[in-house]
Write a protein that holds these residues in place. Structure first.
Motif, PDB file in Angstrom:
ATOM      1  N   GLN A 736       0.827  -1.203   0.000  1.00  0.00           N
ATOM      2  CA  GLN A 736       0.000   0.000   0.000  1.00  0.00           C
ATOM      3  C   GLN A 736       0.866   1.260   0.000  1.00  0.00           C
ATOM      4  N   LEU A 737       1.925   1.255   0.824  1.00  0.00           N
ATOM      5  CA  LEU A 737       2.827   2.408   0.875  1.00  0.00           C
ATOM      6  C   LEU A 737       3.545   2.568  -0.464  1.00  0.00           C
ATOM      7  N   GLN A 738       3.954   1.433  -1.027  1.00  0.00           N
ATOM      8  CA  GLN A 738       4.647   1.453  -2.325  1.00  0.00           C
ATOM      9  C   GLN A 738       3.746   2.067  -3.400  1.00  0.00           C
ATOM     10  N   GLN A 739       2.521   1.625  -3.471  1.00  0.00           N
ATOM     11  CA  GLN A 739       1.598   2.099  -4.504  1.00  0.00           C
ATOM     12  C   GLN A 739       1.209   3.561  -4.281  1.00  0.00           C
ATOM     13  N   SER A 740       0.933   3.932  -3.040  1.00  0.00           N
ATOM     14  CA  SER A 740       0.528   5.308  -2.766  1.00  0.00           C
ATOM     15  C   SER A 740       1.682   6.271  -3.007  1.00  0.00           C
ATOM     16  N   PHE A 741       2.941   5.837  -2.712  1.00  0.00           N
ATOM     17  CA  PHE A 741       4.068   6.726  -2.955  1.00  0.00           C
ATOM     18  C   PHE A 741       4.325   6.888  -4.456  1.00  0.00           C
ATOM     19  N   GLN A 742       4.191   5.796  -5.202  1.00  0.00           N
ATOM     20  CA  GLN A 742       4.374   5.905  -6.653  1.00  0.00           C
ATOM     21  C   GLN A 742       3.388   6.903  -7.254  1.00  0.00           C
ATOM     22  N   LYS A 743       2.154   6.839  -6.797  1.00  0.00           N
ATOM     23  CA  LYS A 743       1.135   7.786  -7.270  1.00  0.00           C
ATOM     24  C   LYS A 743       1.510   9.212  -6.854  1.00  0.00           C
ATOM     25  N   TYR A 744       1.950   9.369  -5.609  1.00  0.00           N
ATOM     26  CA  TYR A 744       2.363  10.670  -5.094  1.00  0.00           C
ATOM     27  C   TYR A 744       3.542  11.222  -5.891  1.00  0.00           C
ATOM     28  N   LYS A 745       4.521  10.367  -6.160  1.00  0.00           N
ATOM     29  CA  LYS A 745       5.725  10.836  -6.850  1.00  0.00           C
ATOM     30  C   LYS A 745       5.408  11.254  -8.283  1.00  0.00           C
ATOM     31  N   ARG A 746       4.518  10.504  -8.934  1.00  0.00           N
ATOM     32  CA  ARG A 746       4.129  10.894 -10.297  1.00  0.00           C
ATOM     33  C   ARG A 746       3.501  12.295 -10.292  1.00  0.00           C
ATOM     34  N   ALA A 747       2.687  12.559  -9.287  1.00  0.00           N
ATOM     35  CA  ALA A 747       2.054  13.875  -9.187  1.00  0.00           C
ATOM     36  C   ALA A 747       3.085  14.959  -8.885  1.00  0.00           C
ATOM     37  N   VAL A 748       4.080  14.635  -8.037  1.00  0.00           N
ATOM     38  CA  VAL A 748       5.135  15.602  -7.714  1.00  0.00           C
ATOM     39  C   VAL A 748       5.954  15.921  -8.961  1.00  0.00           C
ATOM     40  N   ILE A 749       6.295  14.884  -9.717  1.00  0.00           N
ATOM     41  CA  ILE A 749       7.067  15.082 -10.952  1.00  0.00           C
ATOM     42  C   ILE A 749       6.291  15.973 -11.925  1.00  0.00           C
ATOM     43  N   SER A 750       4.994  15.704 -12.056  1.00  0.00           N
ATOM     44  CA  SER A 750       4.163  16.507 -12.948  1.00  0.00           C
ATOM     45  C   SER A 750       4.161  17.971 -12.507  1.00  0.00           C
ATOM     46  N   GLN A 751       4.020  18.191 -11.198  1.00  0.00           N
ATOM     47  CA  GLN A 751       4.016  19.554 -10.669  1.00  0.00           C
ATOM     48  C   GLN A 751       5.381  20.215 -10.849  1.00  0.00           C
ATOM     49  N   PHE A 752       6.445  19.418 -10.663  1.00  0.00           N
ATOM     50  CA  PHE A 752       7.812  19.931 -10.811  1.00  0.00           C
ATOM     51  C   PHE A 752       8.067  20.383 -12.253  1.00  0.00           C
ATOM     52  N   ILE A 753       7.655  19.545 -13.207  1.00  0.00           N
ATOM     53  CA  ILE A 753       7.842  19.886 -14.629  1.00  0.00           C
ATOM     54  C   ILE A 753       7.054  21.135 -14.985  1.00  0.00           C
ATOM     55  N   GLU A 754       5.855  21.228 -14.474  1.00  0.00           N
ATOM     56  CA  GLU A 754       5.016  22.394 -14.751  1.00  0.00           C
ATOM     57  C   GLU A 754       5.671  23.674 -14.218  1.00  0.00           C
ATOM     58  N   THR A 755       6.244  23.596 -13.015  1.00  0.00           N
ATOM     59  CA  THR A 755       6.895  24.766 -12.415  1.00  0.00           C
ATOM     60  C   THR A 755       8.168  25.125 -13.175  1.00  0.00           C
ATOM     61  N   LYS A 756       8.933  24.101 -13.574  1.00  0.00           N
ATOM     62  CA  LYS A 756      10.151  24.361 -14.360  1.00  0.00           C
ATOM     63  C   LYS A 756       9.816  25.069 -15.673  1.00  0.00           C
TER      64      LYS A 756
END
Length: 910
Positions: A736-756
């Protein structure tokens, strides 16, 4: 021995109501024992319901819609007995309503539907073909092939994907159907029909490298649909039931459906039918269904269905639940210890009646039979049993076994033994009885007879001469006196507060210690007691650092082996990795340990402290704990304490990011609860005292920068399901932690790219606003490394700088001005571009337009000066002596543009 009993008459002692009814309805009625059921509300008993009251309630007028009654009880508690009696009452009273009964041995799902059509007096509907069920059981290969290929075609696009799975699935499903078919042939259904279970499905998907992302429930549902279409010619059970409901309303009748066991009889359609029945407005039926709590735990679907029935509030509103036993099958509400005597007496009298005898003093054989009476007040009608023996048969039924059924089956074995008059089957009879008296005699058969017939409060028992002659061949006219051992030899005194009571050890415990073969299920209290002692001494199931004040650990060994979290062996054969319990008198001292009060537990443990066996159990438990720690480390590919350290360190990095982030981030997978449990796991291995951490141990450990990659790439073994972590398994928590973090990280990456990307757009203007800020933003915008907590923190710092330096505000003003200029260029100056012949030129800023005008030699100087001022400032003050000339030139040379020029006058104050 007894002319009124024979081997053939023993066949009348059968375990099911239907067998008795098929022999003779009269035999069933004479041996039927009235049932008593319990009705509860919020776990409180609100009513005891007799079978007669239930029958009368079923005859009451009811509003249209279904009425559903669930008869709940453990196996052998009398569910089939009750439903058979209800049907028989309808027959005897010649009720006009249709009655449909499906016994627990009638497993064809089409049978219920065809009987409904027959009961309603209409031709069997299209789609009901009983032979198709037989085809499935006798020739499963063709049907299974069709089901599998059609199902796989729904989920895959090519034969290359379908064929491998089809070849792997087909033999598994065929075997499942064959095994069920063998049970049907043997008329002994132990396990219901399961087309495919989740474990088999996972084994198939794990056996191939082809991707298979289909959820099990979706795949199983599709398989069942294909089976249903085969059995019902493309129709489904529910549509046929709705057709039948329409017929009942049209005919104005209210049928009564009696299903002995919904799950076993209807099996794969149990959920669908239950959903239909409890949709009360869907039909016009009275439905009485038998259900066995705990019978569905082998499958997830079955467990969920039974949980719905037992615990869901919306089910309580739609089903009247009546209990024959408690949920565990420990307490039976129908028959008590005293009622078992008249219950069995009716059977014995009926058996004798079938042989043509009436058992009373007028019988010609009464005098000879009296030589077998074991007490002065014994009755001929009970022979060859007596009241103490009947109670011992009742008490000997294991917990969870139905008292009604097993009283009959065990009595049959006892009668067979008494008829034979030999020692054959001696151990079998010993196992069936609760022997609460202890006889001392050199002949085992005489010893057993004494323990069968003796009254428990006697010190001496007189075995009648008839029994001695029958079993030993000795012609005796006098009874044989047998001494009963003193009870104190097999009792222990239990202290409860200031009072005490005497508790008798069960006889099977004595038999086991003496080396006799005993059913291991009866020795479960020994396993439980040993497990309790070991747990109190070692807490070995708690996986954490040893010798710390912490009373428990968050990670626990939860796998149950024969009712215990510790593998406990009662066998004389030494087994590795098990706590070996040897047969010794010390076992008597631990019996019932887990049920003792704290004070008595301490006293018992103190007395056992120097016992070699107990010391060996504790040593083995500690060794087991070490092996479990190694097992977890092997699965994780790192020691559990190192894993706890790296997991906490990784979590803290991302938690800190969440605290300082100035850009919008998604919800963190490290919730307060997750943080708490990971912190607890860390403390289990690094805490020395409250608030004191092992600094020396931490000093030798370094955070692993690759831990995140390691964690996200893991495929956690099912072996971790043996360990409990808070309220779930360790494996489930990690996944559960593995799956929820993967989802979280994908969202962080998306937000990071958008800000860059936003920063890159700002760069041209930032250089003019602040050189230092420009350099930092540029450095971050051009970074190509993988997302990490440090990178997100860097972005947070840059974001804070942009806010603090009010760069965003300045940039916003620049963009606003630029937008206005672009609007001016695109909307207002277009006519000027047309007049100047610049339609194909790309002039996207005012600066470039002015530059172009300055370089254009075709424009006269007065006009050029006025145009530049007009475009740059939006207005121009013309000299009065040149005003007329300039306006005429504008209108003549630039007619379209001049339409957007407004002329206004201004009076200059003196």
């Amino acid at each position: 021995m007894f002319p009124c009993l024979s081997s053939s008459s023993l066949k009348l002692l059968v375990g099911t109501a239907d067998e008795r009814y098929h022999f003779s309805p009269e035999y069933f009625r004479n041996t039927h024992f009235p049932q008593v059921l319990h009705r509860y509300y919020k776990h409180e008993l609100v009513q005891e319901v007799t079978e007669q009251e239930l029958f009368e309630e079923l005859q009451e007028e009811s509003v249209p819609g279904n009425r559903v009654y669930a008869i709940l009880g453990s196996t052998g508690s009398g569910k089939s007995e009750l439903l058979c009696w209800l049907r028989d009452q309808c027959v005897q009273k010649n009720l006009s309503r249709p009655v449909i009964r499906l016994s627990r041995t009638e497993l064809n799902p089409q049978l219920l539907l065809s009987r409904c059509f027959d009961a309603l007096g209409v031709q069997v509907g299209l789609g009901i073909d009983d032979s198709r069920w037989d085809v499935l059981l006798q020739k499963p290969i063709t049907i299974v092939n069709q089901m599998i290929w059609a199902t796989l075609a729904e989920f895959f696009d090519t034969d290359e994907e379908i064929v491998p799975f089809a070849f792997m699935l087909r033999p598994i499903i065929e075997q499942n159907i064959r095994e069920f078919s063998l049970q049907v042939q043997a008329k002994s259904i132990i396990h219901p029909l399961i087309i495919l279970d989740e474990e088999q499905f996972e084994h198939v998907t794990a056996s191939t490298t082809l991707p298979f992302s289909v959820p099990f429930e979706a795949f199983r549902h599709s398989l069942l649909q294909k089976l249903e279409h085969f059995l019902f010619h493309g129709r489904d059970v529910l549509s046929i039931m709705k057709q039948l409901s329409a017929i009942t309303k049209e005919k104005g009748v209210r049928p009564l459906i009696l299903i002995d066991d919904l799950v076993q009889s209807m099996n794969i359609y149990a959920s669908e039918l239950l959903d239909y029945f409890i949709t009360l407005e869907e039909g016009n039926w009275d439905i009485v269904i038998g259900l066995t709590p705990g019978s569905l735990q082998d499958s997830e679907k079955g467990a969920k269905l039974m949980h719905r029935i037992l615990h869901l509030d919306t089910i309580d509103d739609r089903i009247q639940k009546l209990w024959l036993t408690d949920e565990s099958g420990t307490s039976f509400y129908t028959i008590s210890r005293n009622e078992v005597i008249p219950y069995l007496e009716k059977y014995i009298l009926e058996m004798k009646k079938q042989q043509g005898y009436t058992c009373n003093e007028s019988c010609p054989h009464a005098a000879s039979c009296s030589h077998f009476l074991t007490q002065t007040d014994a009755r001929l009608s009970l022979l060859p049993l007596n009241e103490p023996l009947i109670k011992r048969i009742y008490d000997g039924i294991p917990i969870g076994k139905g008292k009604l059924r097993y009283s009959i089956l065990h009595t049959r074995d006892v009668l067979r033994f008494l008829q034979r008059g030999t020692s054959w089957g001696l151990s079998r009879i010993e196992a069936l009885l609760h022997r609460d008296v202890y006889v001392s005699h050199p002949l085992p058969v005489v010893k057993l007879l004494g323990e069968m017939f003796a009254t428990s409060n006697e010190q001496e028992f007189h075995l009648p001469a008839g029994w001695m002659q029958h079993f030993t061949g000795q012609n005796r006219e006098e009874t044989l006196s047998i001494r009963l051992l003193e009870k104190e030899q097999y009792t222990t005194r239990v202290i409860t507060g200031e009072t005490s009571q005497v508790e008798t050890y069960p006889p099977y415990l004595r038999d086991w210690i003496e080396g006799k073969k005993v059913n291991e299920e009866l020795l479960q209290p020994i396993r439980t007691a040993v497990s309790s002692i070991v747990q109190d001494a070692t807490s070995a199931t708690y996986i954490g650092r040893r010798f710390t004040p912490k009373q428990s650990a968050i990670l626990q060994r939860s796998e149950i082996t024969k009712g215990s979290k510790y593998p406990i062996s009662l066998s004389e054969i030494e087994k590795n990795n098990t706590i070996q319990v040897k047969k010794s008198i010390s076992i008597l001292d631990i019996y019932g340990f887990q049920q003792q009060k704290i004070q008595q537990k301490r006293a018992t443990f103190s007395s056992l402290a120097n016992n070699w066996d107990v010391a060996e159990w504790i040593y083995t438990a500690e060794s087991l704990r070490d092996s479990w720690v190694k097992e977890i480390g092997k699965i994780l590919e790192m020691p559990i304490d190192l894993f706890a350290f790296q997991l906490r360190n990784w979590m803290m990095e991302w938690v800190e990011v969440d605290k300082v982030a100035t850009i919008p981030l998604p919800e963190s997978p490290f919730s307060k609860k997750v943080q708490h449990v990971i912190e607890e796991l860390f403390l289990d291995w690094f805490s020395l005292r409250d608030n004191i951490i092992d600094a020396a141990k931490l000093k030798n450990l370094n955070p692993d920068a690759n831990f995140e990659e390691y964690f996200l790439s893991r495929s956690f073994s099912k072996a971790l399901d043996r360990y409990e972590f808070m309220d779930t398994s360790f494996r489930h928590f990690l996944i559960q932690l593995q799956q929820s973090f993967q989802k979280y990280k994908r969202a962080v990456i998306s937000q990071f790219i958008e800000t860059k990307n936003k920063y890159k757009e700002m760069l041209p203007d930032l250089k003019n606003l602040s050189c230092s800020v420009y350099r930092q933003v540029k450095e971050l915008a051009n970074k190509k490394e993988k997302i990490s907590p440090s990178l997100v923190r860097s972005m947070a710092e840059v974001e804070k700088l942009l806010i603090d330096e009010k760069i965003y505000e300045q940039y916003k003003e620049i963009m606003k001005q630029r937008k206005q200029n672009e609007h001016l260029v695109s909307m207002i100056l277009k006519p000027l571009f047309h007049d100047l012949g610049w339609e194909n030129a790309n002039h996207n800023s005012i600066e470039k337009v002015i530059e172009k005008i300055q370089l254009d030699k075709t424009i006269s100087d007065p006009i050029r000066t006025s145009l530049i001022k007009l475009i740059a400032k939006g207005e121009v003050l013309l000299p009065s002596d040149e005003e007329k000339l300039i306006l005429e030139l504008l209108k003549h040379n630039y007619p379209r543009f001049s339409e957007h020029v407004q002329i206004w006058m201004k009076v200059t104050k003196p």
